[in-house]
Design a protein around this motif. Sequence first.
Motif, PDB file in Angstrom:
ATOM      1  N   VAL A   1       0.840  -1.206   0.000  1.00 44.55           N
ATOM      2  CA  VAL A   1       0.000   0.000   0.000  1.00 44.55           C
ATOM      3  C   VAL A   1       0.876   1.257   0.000  1.00 44.55           C
ATOM      4  O   VAL A   1       0.628   2.213  -0.750  1.00 44.55           O
ATOM      5  CB  VAL A   1      -0.952   0.002   1.212  1.00 44.55           C
ATOM      6  N   MET A   2       1.904   1.267   0.834  1.00 43.61           N
ATOM      7  CA  MET A   2       2.785   2.430   0.909  1.00 43.61           C
ATOM      8  C   MET A   2       3.514   2.648  -0.407  1.00 43.61           C
ATOM      9  O   MET A   2       3.705   3.790  -0.846  1.00 43.61           O
ATOM     10  CB  MET A   2       3.787   2.250   2.050  1.00 43.61           C
ATOM     11  N   LEU A   3       3.947   1.571  -1.051  1.00 44.46           N
ATOM     12  CA  LEU A   3       4.609   1.706  -2.349  1.00 44.46           C
ATOM     13  C   LEU A   3       3.650   2.305  -3.379  1.00 44.46           C
ATOM     14  O   LEU A   3       4.026   3.185  -4.166  1.00 44.46           O
ATOM     15  CB  LEU A   3       5.111   0.343  -2.829  1.00 44.46           C
ATOM     16  N   SER A   4       2.402   1.846  -3.375  1.00 43.40           N
ATOM     17  CA  SER A   4       1.412   2.369  -4.316  1.00 43.40           C
ATOM     18  C   SER A   4       1.158   3.850  -4.074  1.00 43.40           C
ATOM     19  O   SER A   4       1.105   4.654  -5.022  1.00 43.40           O
ATOM     20  CB  SER A   4       0.103   1.584  -4.186  1.00 43.40           C
ATOM     21  N   LEU A   5       1.010   4.229  -2.808  1.00 45.77           N
ATOM     22  CA  LEU A   5       0.760   5.634  -2.473  1.00 45.77           C
ATOM     23  C   LEU A   5       1.955   6.518  -2.850  1.00 45.77           C
ATOM     24  O   LEU A   5       1.795   7.590  -3.450  1.00 45.77           O
ATOM     25  CB  LEU A   5       0.464   5.769  -0.980  1.00 45.77           C
ATOM     26  N   LYS A   6       3.155   6.058  -2.509  1.00 50.53           N
ATOM     27  CA  LYS A   6       4.340   6.869  -2.795  1.00 50.53           C
ATOM     28  C   LYS A   6       4.588   6.956  -4.292  1.00 50.53           C
ATOM     29  O   LYS A   6       5.050   7.984  -4.789  1.00 50.53           O
ATOM     30  CB  LYS A   6       5.557   6.285  -2.078  1.00 50.53           C
ATOM     31  N   SER A   7       4.284   5.899  -5.007  1.00 54.55           N
ATOM     32  CA  SER A   7       4.419   5.943  -6.463  1.00 54.55           C
ATOM     33  C   SER A   7       3.469   6.981  -7.058  1.00 54.55           C
ATOM     34  O   SER A   7       3.842   7.755  -7.950  1.00 54.55           O
ATOM     35  CB  SER A   7       4.129   4.557  -7.046  1.00 54.55           C
ATOM     36  N   LEU A   8       2.259   7.018  -6.535  1.00 55.08           N
ATOM     37  CA  LEU A   8       1.264   7.982  -7.023  1.00 55.08           C
ATOM     38  C   LEU A   8       1.647   9.411  -6.646  1.00 55.08           C
ATOM     39  O   LEU A   8       1.610  10.320  -7.494  1.00 55.08           O
ATOM     40  CB  LEU A   8      -0.097   7.629  -6.443  1.00 55.08           C
ATOM     41  N   LEU A   9       2.026   9.611  -5.405  1.00 57.91           N
ATOM     42  CA  LEU A   9       2.336  10.954  -4.931  1.00 57.91           C
ATOM     43  C   LEU A   9       3.610  11.502  -5.557  1.00 57.91           C
ATOM     44  O   LEU A   9       3.701  12.694  -5.876  1.00 57.91           O
ATOM     45  CB  LEU A   9       2.463  10.955  -3.402  1.00 57.91           C
ATOM     46  N   SER A  10       4.615  10.649  -5.733  1.00 57.73           N
ATOM     47  CA  SER A  10       5.883  11.128  -6.283  1.00 57.73           C
ATOM     48  C   SER A  10       5.734  11.584  -7.726  1.00 57.73           C
ATOM     49  O   SER A  10       6.406  12.516  -8.169  1.00 57.73           O
ATOM     50  CB  SER A  10       6.943  10.026  -6.197  1.00 57.73           C
ATOM     51  N   SER A  11       4.831  10.947  -8.466  1.00 63.21           N
ATOM     52  CA  SER A  11       4.647  11.337  -9.858  1.00 63.21           C
ATOM     53  C   SER A  11       3.975  12.695  -9.989  1.00 63.21           C
ATOM     54  O   SER A  11       4.170  13.410 -10.973  1.00 63.21           O
ATOM     55  CB  SER A  11       3.809  10.271 -10.583  1.00 63.21           C
ATOM     56  N   SER A  12       3.195  13.081  -8.982  1.00 65.51           N
ATOM     57  CA  SER A  12       2.496  14.369  -9.037  1.00 65.51           C
ATOM     58  C   SER A  12       3.242  15.471  -8.285  1.00 65.51           C
ATOM     59  O   SER A  12       2.940  16.651  -8.468  1.00 65.51           O
ATOM     60  CB  SER A  12       1.093  14.220  -8.446  1.00 65.51           C
ATOM     61  N   ALA A  13       4.213  15.091  -7.451  1.00 64.62           N
ATOM     62  CA  ALA A  13       4.913  16.090  -6.638  1.00 64.62           C
ATOM     63  C   ALA A  13       6.198  16.587  -7.280  1.00 64.62           C
ATOM     64  O   ALA A  13       6.839  17.495  -6.763  1.00 64.62           O
ATOM     65  CB  ALA A  13       5.229  15.512  -5.264  1.00 64.62           C
TER      66      ALA A  13
ATOM     67  N   ILE B   1       7.733  -1.606 -10.504  1.00 64.95           N
ATOM     68  CA  ILE B   1       7.158  -0.292 -10.130  1.00 64.95           C
ATOM     69  C   ILE B   1       8.272   0.687  -9.782  1.00 64.95           C
ATOM     70  O   ILE B   1       8.260   1.850 -10.206  1.00 64.95           O
ATOM     71  CB  ILE B   1       6.174  -0.451  -8.961  1.00 64.95           C
ATOM     72  N   LEU B   2       9.253   0.227  -9.028  1.00 68.59           N
ATOM     73  CA  LEU B   2      10.382   1.094  -8.677  1.00 68.59           C
ATOM     74  C   LEU B   2      11.164   1.494  -9.924  1.00 68.59           C
ATOM     75  O   LEU B   2      11.639   2.627 -10.044  1.00 68.59           O
ATOM     76  CB  LEU B   2      11.309   0.379  -7.682  1.00 68.59           C
ATOM     77  N   GLU B   3      11.258   0.554 -10.849  1.00 70.39           N
ATOM     78  CA  GLU B   3      11.968   0.845 -12.096  1.00 70.39           C
ATOM     79  C   GLU B   3      11.226   1.905 -12.907  1.00 70.39           C
ATOM     80  O   GLU B   3      11.846   2.829 -13.468  1.00 70.39           O
ATOM     81  CB  GLU B   3      12.099  -0.439 -12.919  1.00 70.39           C
ATOM     82  N   GLU B   4       9.905   1.829 -12.959  1.00 72.52           N
ATOM     83  CA  GLU B   4       9.116   2.831 -13.669  1.00 72.52           C
ATOM     84  C   GLU B   4       9.245   4.199 -12.996  1.00 72.52           C
ATOM     85  O   GLU B   4       9.338   5.229 -13.672  1.00 72.52           O
ATOM     86  CB  GLU B   4       7.640   2.404 -13.710  1.00 72.52           C
ATOM     87  N   MET B   5       9.260   4.218 -11.679  1.00 72.13           N
ATOM     88  CA  MET B   5       9.447   5.482 -10.969  1.00 72.13           C
ATOM     89  C   MET B   5      10.817   6.067 -11.289  1.00 72.13           C
ATOM     90  O   MET B   5      10.988   7.287 -11.386  1.00 72.13           O
ATOM     91  CB  MET B   5       9.311   5.262  -9.454  1.00 72.13           C
ATOM     92  N   GLY B   6      11.805   5.198 -11.474  1.00 70.09           N
ATOM     93  CA  GLY B   6      13.163   5.651 -11.773  1.00 70.09           C
ATOM     94  C   GLY B   6      13.294   6.334 -13.118  1.00 70.09           C
ATOM     95  O   GLY B   6      14.291   7.015 -13.371  1.00 70.09           O
TER      96      GLY B   6
END
Length: 323
Positions: free
Chosen positions: A204-216, A241-246
Amino acid sequence: SADESSVIPLLVAARQLMGRLKDFIPEAQGLYERIESCRIELDDINSETERFLSGVEDDPEKLQKINERLDLLYSLIQKHRVTKADELIEKTSELQGIVDSIATGDEKTAEIEKELKGLEKELGDLAAKLSEGRNKSVPGMEKIVTGMLKQLGMPNARFRIDLTREKDFAQTGYDRAEFMFSANREVPPENLSKVASGGELSRVMLSLKSLLSSSANLPTIIFDEIDSGVSGEVADKVGRILEEMGKEMQVINITHLPQVAARGRKHLHVYKEYEGESTITRIRLLTQEERVMEVAKLLSGSEVTPTAVENARELLNAALKQQ
Protein backbone atom coordinates in the motif's frame (compact mmCIF):
# COMPACT_ATOMS: atom_id res chain seq x y z
CA SER A 1 23.66 88.72 67.34
CA ALA A 2 24.81 90.63 70.40
CA ASP A 3 25.74 87.38 72.16
CA GLU A 4 29.15 87.69 73.90
CA SER A 5 30.33 84.54 72.03
CA SER A 6 29.54 86.05 68.60
CA VAL A 7 32.17 87.43 66.29
CA ILE A 8 31.17 91.13 66.36
CA PRO A 9 31.73 91.74 70.10
CA LEU A 10 35.07 90.00 69.83
CA LEU A 11 36.05 92.24 66.92
CA VAL A 12 35.00 95.32 68.96
CA ALA A 13 37.22 94.18 71.81
CA ALA A 14 40.10 93.56 69.40
CA ARG A 15 39.63 97.01 67.87
CA GLN A 16 39.76 98.66 71.31
CA LEU A 17 42.95 96.77 72.10
CA MET A 18 44.56 97.87 68.85
CA GLY A 19 43.35 101.45 69.51
CA ARG A 20 45.40 101.52 72.67
CA LEU A 21 48.40 99.87 71.05
CA LYS A 22 48.57 102.12 67.98
CA ASP A 23 49.79 105.07 70.06
CA PHE A 24 52.81 103.04 71.05
CA ILE A 25 53.26 100.69 68.08
CA PRO A 26 52.83 102.42 64.71
CA GLU A 27 52.29 99.07 62.90
CA ALA A 28 49.13 98.51 64.97
CA GLN A 29 47.40 101.32 63.06
CA GLY A 30 47.05 99.09 59.96
CA LEU A 31 45.66 96.20 62.02
CA TYR A 32 43.22 98.56 63.76
CA GLU A 33 41.85 99.73 60.40
CA ARG A 34 41.52 96.19 59.02
CA ILE A 35 39.71 95.01 62.15
CA GLU A 36 37.35 97.98 61.93
CA SER A 37 36.67 97.19 58.28
CA CYS A 38 35.84 93.54 59.13
CA ARG A 39 33.55 94.71 61.95
CA ILE A 40 31.63 97.02 59.66
CA GLU A 41 31.25 94.28 56.97
CA LEU A 42 30.15 91.62 59.46
CA ASP A 43 27.73 94.05 61.10
CA ASP A 44 26.19 94.68 57.70
CA ILE A 45 25.98 90.94 56.96
CA ASN A 46 24.34 90.42 60.35
CA SER A 47 21.72 93.08 59.63
CA GLU A 48 20.94 91.59 56.20
CA THR A 49 20.67 88.09 57.68
CA GLU A 50 18.26 89.24 60.38
CA ARG A 51 16.08 90.97 57.78
CA PHE A 52 16.13 87.78 55.66
CA LEU A 53 15.25 85.50 58.57
CA SER A 54 12.44 87.80 59.67
CA GLY A 55 10.73 87.09 56.35
CA VAL A 56 11.00 83.27 56.66
CA GLU A 57 7.83 81.60 57.93
CA ASP A 58 8.35 78.99 60.62
CA ASP A 59 5.71 76.35 59.72
CA PRO A 60 6.38 72.90 61.29
CA GLU A 61 3.35 71.36 59.56
CA LYS A 62 4.56 72.43 56.12
CA LEU A 63 8.05 71.14 56.94
CA GLN A 64 6.59 67.78 57.87
CA LYS A 65 4.70 67.56 54.56
CA ILE A 66 7.91 68.33 52.64
CA ASN A 67 9.78 65.60 54.51
CA GLU A 68 6.97 63.15 53.76
CA ARG A 69 7.16 64.06 50.07
CA LEU A 70 10.91 63.49 50.07
CA ASP A 71 10.49 60.14 51.81
CA LEU A 72 7.92 59.11 49.16
CA LEU A 73 10.27 60.22 46.38
CA TYR A 74 13.17 58.15 47.75
CA SER A 75 10.86 55.17 48.23
CA LEU A 76 9.63 55.34 44.61
CA ILE A 77 13.22 55.65 43.33
CA GLN A 78 14.12 52.43 45.15
CA LYS A 79 10.91 50.66 44.13
CA HIS A 80 11.34 51.31 40.41
CA ARG A 81 15.12 50.80 40.50
CA VAL A 82 16.12 54.20 39.17
CA THR A 83 18.84 56.51 40.43
CA LYS A 84 17.40 60.00 40.07
CA ALA A 85 14.19 61.98 39.79
CA ASP A 86 14.45 62.43 36.00
CA GLU A 87 14.44 58.67 35.49
CA LEU A 88 11.46 58.41 37.85
CA ILE A 89 9.56 60.92 35.70
CA GLU A 90 10.30 58.80 32.60
CA LYS A 91 9.04 55.74 34.48
CA THR A 92 5.87 57.63 35.35
CA SER A 93 5.26 58.37 31.67
CA GLU A 94 5.82 54.72 30.81
CA LEU A 95 3.33 53.55 33.44
CA GLN A 96 0.83 56.16 32.31
CA GLY A 97 1.07 54.73 28.80
CA ILE A 98 0.25 51.28 30.14
CA VAL A 99 -2.73 52.67 32.06
CA ASP A 100 -3.97 54.45 28.94
CA SER A 101 -3.66 51.26 26.87
CA ILE A 102 -5.73 49.40 29.48
CA ALA A 103 -8.31 52.16 29.42
CA THR A 104 -8.66 51.79 25.64
CA GLY A 105 -8.42 47.98 25.82
CA ASP A 106 -12.10 47.43 25.08
CA GLU A 107 -11.86 49.33 21.80
CA LYS A 108 -8.75 47.42 20.75
CA THR A 109 -10.37 44.13 21.74
CA ALA A 110 -13.31 44.92 19.51
CA GLU A 111 -10.97 45.73 16.62
CA ILE A 112 -9.02 42.50 17.12
CA GLU A 113 -12.22 40.45 17.31
CA LYS A 114 -13.42 42.01 14.07
CA GLU A 115 -10.10 41.27 12.38
CA LEU A 116 -10.15 37.71 13.74
CA LYS A 117 -13.60 37.09 12.30
CA GLY A 118 -12.37 38.28 8.93
CA LEU A 119 -9.37 35.96 9.09
CA GLU A 120 -11.56 33.05 10.16
CA LYS A 121 -13.80 33.61 7.17
CA GLU A 122 -10.81 33.78 4.84
CA LEU A 123 -9.38 30.64 6.41
CA GLY A 124 -12.71 28.89 6.09
CA ASP A 125 -12.93 29.77 2.39
CA LEU A 126 -9.42 28.41 1.76
CA ALA A 127 -10.14 25.24 3.75
CA ALA A 128 -13.36 24.73 1.79
CA LYS A 129 -11.44 24.96 -1.50
CA LEU A 130 -8.91 22.43 -0.22
CA SER A 131 -11.69 20.11 0.90
CA GLU A 132 -13.46 20.41 -2.45
CA GLY A 133 -10.23 19.57 -4.28
CA ARG A 134 -9.59 16.59 -2.03
CA ASN A 135 -13.09 15.20 -2.52
CA LYS A 136 -12.67 15.47 -6.28
CA SER A 137 -9.28 13.72 -6.18
CA VAL A 138 -10.19 10.89 -3.81
CA PRO A 139 -12.06 8.64 -6.28
CA GLY A 140 -9.21 8.78 -8.79
CA MET A 141 -6.62 8.05 -6.11
CA GLU A 142 -8.64 5.12 -4.79
CA LYS A 143 -8.92 3.66 -8.27
CA ILE A 144 -5.20 4.00 -9.06
CA VAL A 145 -4.03 2.59 -5.70
CA THR A 146 -6.49 -0.31 -5.88
CA GLY A 147 -5.29 -1.10 -9.41
CA MET A 148 -1.65 -1.09 -8.32
CA LEU A 149 -2.45 -3.39 -5.40
CA LYS A 150 -4.01 -5.86 -7.80
CA GLN A 151 -0.83 -5.73 -9.89
CA LEU A 152 1.11 -6.48 -6.70
CA GLY A 153 -0.70 -9.77 -6.14
CA MET A 154 -3.75 -8.59 -4.21
CA PRO A 155 -6.71 -9.21 -6.60
CA ASN A 156 -9.38 -8.63 -3.94
CA ALA A 157 -7.80 -5.55 -2.36
CA ARG A 158 -9.94 -2.52 -1.72
CA PHE A 159 -8.54 0.87 -0.79
CA ARG A 160 -10.66 3.78 0.33
CA ILE A 161 -9.99 7.28 1.67
CA ASP A 162 -12.51 8.60 4.19
CA LEU A 163 -12.52 12.38 4.68
CA THR A 164 -14.12 13.77 7.83
CA ARG A 165 -14.35 17.38 8.88
CA GLU A 166 -12.59 18.35 12.09
CA LYS A 167 -13.96 20.96 14.49
CA ASP A 168 -10.83 23.11 14.45
CA PHE A 169 -8.57 24.22 11.62
CA ALA A 170 -5.16 22.64 11.10
CA GLN A 171 -2.25 23.56 8.84
CA THR A 172 -3.82 21.46 6.08
CA GLY A 173 -7.38 22.71 6.46
CA TYR A 174 -10.21 21.05 8.37
CA ASP A 175 -10.21 17.60 6.74
CA ARG A 176 -8.93 14.45 8.41
CA ALA A 177 -8.06 11.66 6.02
CA GLU A 178 -8.27 8.03 7.08
CA PHE A 179 -6.92 5.28 4.83
CA MET A 180 -9.25 2.27 4.80
CA PHE A 181 -8.11 -1.12 3.49
CA SER A 182 -9.24 -4.67 3.03
CA ALA A 183 -7.38 -7.53 1.34
CA ASN A 184 -10.38 -9.88 1.31
CA ARG A 185 -13.59 -9.56 -0.64
CA GLU A 186 -15.88 -10.50 2.25
CA VAL A 187 -14.25 -8.14 4.78
CA PRO A 188 -15.25 -4.46 4.70
CA PRO A 189 -12.38 -1.93 4.61
CA GLU A 190 -11.04 -0.86 8.00
CA ASN A 191 -8.28 1.45 9.20
CA LEU A 192 -5.11 0.54 7.30
CA SER A 193 -2.80 0.67 10.32
CA LYS A 194 -5.03 -1.77 12.24
CA VAL A 195 -5.75 -4.49 9.67
CA ALA A 196 -2.83 -4.57 7.19
CA SER A 197 -0.02 -7.08 7.62
CA GLY A 198 3.62 -6.08 7.08
CA GLY A 199 3.61 -7.19 3.46
CA GLU A 200 0.24 -5.58 2.75
CA LEU A 201 1.33 -2.34 4.36
CA SER A 202 4.51 -2.29 2.25
CA ARG A 203 2.52 -2.70 -0.96
CA VAL A 204 0.00 0.00 0.00
CA MET A 205 2.79 2.43 0.91
CA LEU A 206 4.61 1.71 -2.35
CA SER A 207 1.41 2.37 -4.32
CA LEU A 208 0.76 5.63 -2.47
CA LYS A 209 4.34 6.87 -2.80
CA SER A 210 4.42 5.94 -6.46
CA LEU A 211 1.26 7.98 -7.02
CA LEU A 212 2.34 10.95 -4.93
CA SER A 213 5.88 11.13 -6.28
CA SER A 214 4.65 11.34 -9.86
CA SER A 215 2.50 14.37 -9.04
CA ALA A 216 4.91 16.09 -6.64
CA ASN A 217 7.83 16.38 -9.11
CA LEU A 218 10.32 15.11 -6.56
CA PRO A 219 13.95 14.96 -7.77
CA THR A 220 14.82 12.02 -5.51
CA ILE A 221 12.91 9.52 -3.41
CA ILE A 222 14.43 7.05 -0.92
CA PHE A 223 12.82 3.75 0.08
CA ASP A 224 14.05 1.82 3.10
CA GLU A 225 13.01 -1.80 2.49
CA ILE A 226 9.65 -0.82 0.98
CA ASP A 227 9.55 -4.45 -0.25
CA SER A 228 9.53 -5.85 3.28
CA GLY A 229 7.20 -8.82 3.68
CA VAL A 230 6.92 -9.71 -0.02
CA SER A 231 8.69 -12.28 -2.19
CA GLY A 232 8.51 -14.22 -5.45
CA GLU A 233 6.36 -12.77 -8.21
CA VAL A 234 5.16 -9.88 -6.02
CA ALA A 235 8.78 -8.88 -5.38
CA ASP A 236 9.37 -8.78 -9.13
CA LYS A 237 6.35 -6.50 -9.57
CA VAL A 238 7.64 -4.23 -6.79
CA GLY A 239 10.92 -4.02 -8.68
CA ARG A 240 9.10 -3.08 -11.87
CA ILE A 241 7.16 -0.29 -10.13
CA LEU A 242 10.38 1.09 -8.68
CA GLU A 243 11.97 0.85 -12.10
CA GLU A 244 9.12 2.83 -13.67
CA MET A 245 9.45 5.48 -10.97
CA GLY A 246 13.16 5.65 -11.77
CA LYS A 247 12.37 6.87 -15.27
CA GLU A 248 10.89 10.08 -13.81
CA MET A 249 13.21 10.68 -10.85
CA GLN A 250 16.14 9.30 -8.95
CA VAL A 251 15.04 6.32 -6.84
CA ILE A 252 17.28 5.02 -4.07
CA ASN A 253 16.03 1.75 -2.61
CA ILE A 254 17.47 -0.31 0.22
CA THR A 255 16.54 -3.95 -0.39
CA HIS A 256 17.42 -7.55 0.40
CA LEU A 257 15.35 -9.00 -2.45
CA PRO A 258 17.24 -10.18 -5.59
CA GLN A 259 14.23 -9.45 -7.83
CA VAL A 260 14.24 -5.82 -6.72
CA ALA A 261 18.03 -5.40 -6.69
CA ALA A 262 18.24 -6.70 -10.27
CA ARG A 263 15.95 -3.91 -11.49
CA GLY A 264 18.30 -1.13 -10.44
CA ARG A 265 20.59 0.57 -12.95
CA LYS A 266 23.31 1.04 -10.33
CA HIS A 267 24.13 -1.26 -7.43
CA LEU A 268 25.72 0.14 -4.29
CA HIS A 269 27.03 -2.22 -1.65
CA VAL A 270 26.88 -1.06 1.97
CA TYR A 271 29.22 -2.84 4.37
CA LYS A 272 31.02 -2.39 7.69
CA GLU A 273 34.69 -2.42 8.58
CA TYR A 274 36.24 -2.66 12.01
CA GLU A 275 39.29 -0.59 12.88
CA GLY A 276 40.40 -1.14 16.45
CA GLU A 277 37.37 -0.42 18.64
CA SER A 278 35.61 1.59 15.93
CA THR A 279 33.00 0.39 13.42
CA ILE A 280 32.99 2.20 10.08
CA THR A 281 30.16 1.93 7.56
CA ARG A 282 31.23 2.20 3.92
CA ILE A 283 29.47 2.23 0.55
CA ARG A 284 30.87 1.17 -2.81
CA LEU A 285 29.60 1.16 -6.40
CA LEU A 286 29.77 -2.40 -7.78
CA THR A 287 31.00 -3.46 -11.16
CA GLN A 288 28.76 -5.65 -13.29
CA GLU A 289 30.51 -8.85 -12.19
CA GLU A 290 30.46 -7.79 -8.53
CA ARG A 291 26.81 -7.09 -8.92
CA VAL A 292 26.21 -10.65 -10.18
CA MET A 293 27.89 -11.99 -7.03
CA GLU A 294 25.84 -9.76 -4.71
CA VAL A 295 22.55 -10.82 -6.34
CA ALA A 296 23.73 -14.43 -6.07
CA LYS A 297 24.26 -13.93 -2.34
CA LEU A 298 20.72 -12.61 -2.04
CA LEU A 299 19.51 -15.75 -3.84
CA SER A 300 21.50 -18.42 -1.97
CA GLY A 301 22.80 -16.81 1.23
CA SER A 302 26.41 -16.56 2.38
CA GLU A 303 27.48 -19.69 0.46
CA VAL A 304 27.30 -18.78 -3.22
CA THR A 305 26.77 -21.75 -5.55
CA PRO A 306 27.40 -21.85 -9.30
CA THR A 307 23.66 -22.26 -9.81
CA ALA A 308 23.00 -19.09 -7.80
CA VAL A 309 25.56 -17.19 -9.88
CA GLU A 310 23.93 -18.36 -13.09
CA ASN A 311 20.46 -17.46 -11.83
CA ALA A 312 21.71 -14.03 -10.76
CA ARG A 313 23.20 -13.42 -14.20
CA GLU A 314 19.95 -14.43 -15.89
CA LEU A 315 17.96 -12.23 -13.51
CA LEU A 316 20.13 -9.21 -14.29
CA ASN A 317 20.09 -9.85 -18.04
CA ALA A 318 16.29 -10.22 -18.05
CA ALA A 319 15.89 -6.97 -16.13
CA LEU A 320 18.28 -5.21 -18.51
CA LYS A 321 16.30 -6.32 -21.56
CA GLN A 322 13.06 -4.98 -20.08
CA GLN A 323 14.50 -1.54 -19.27
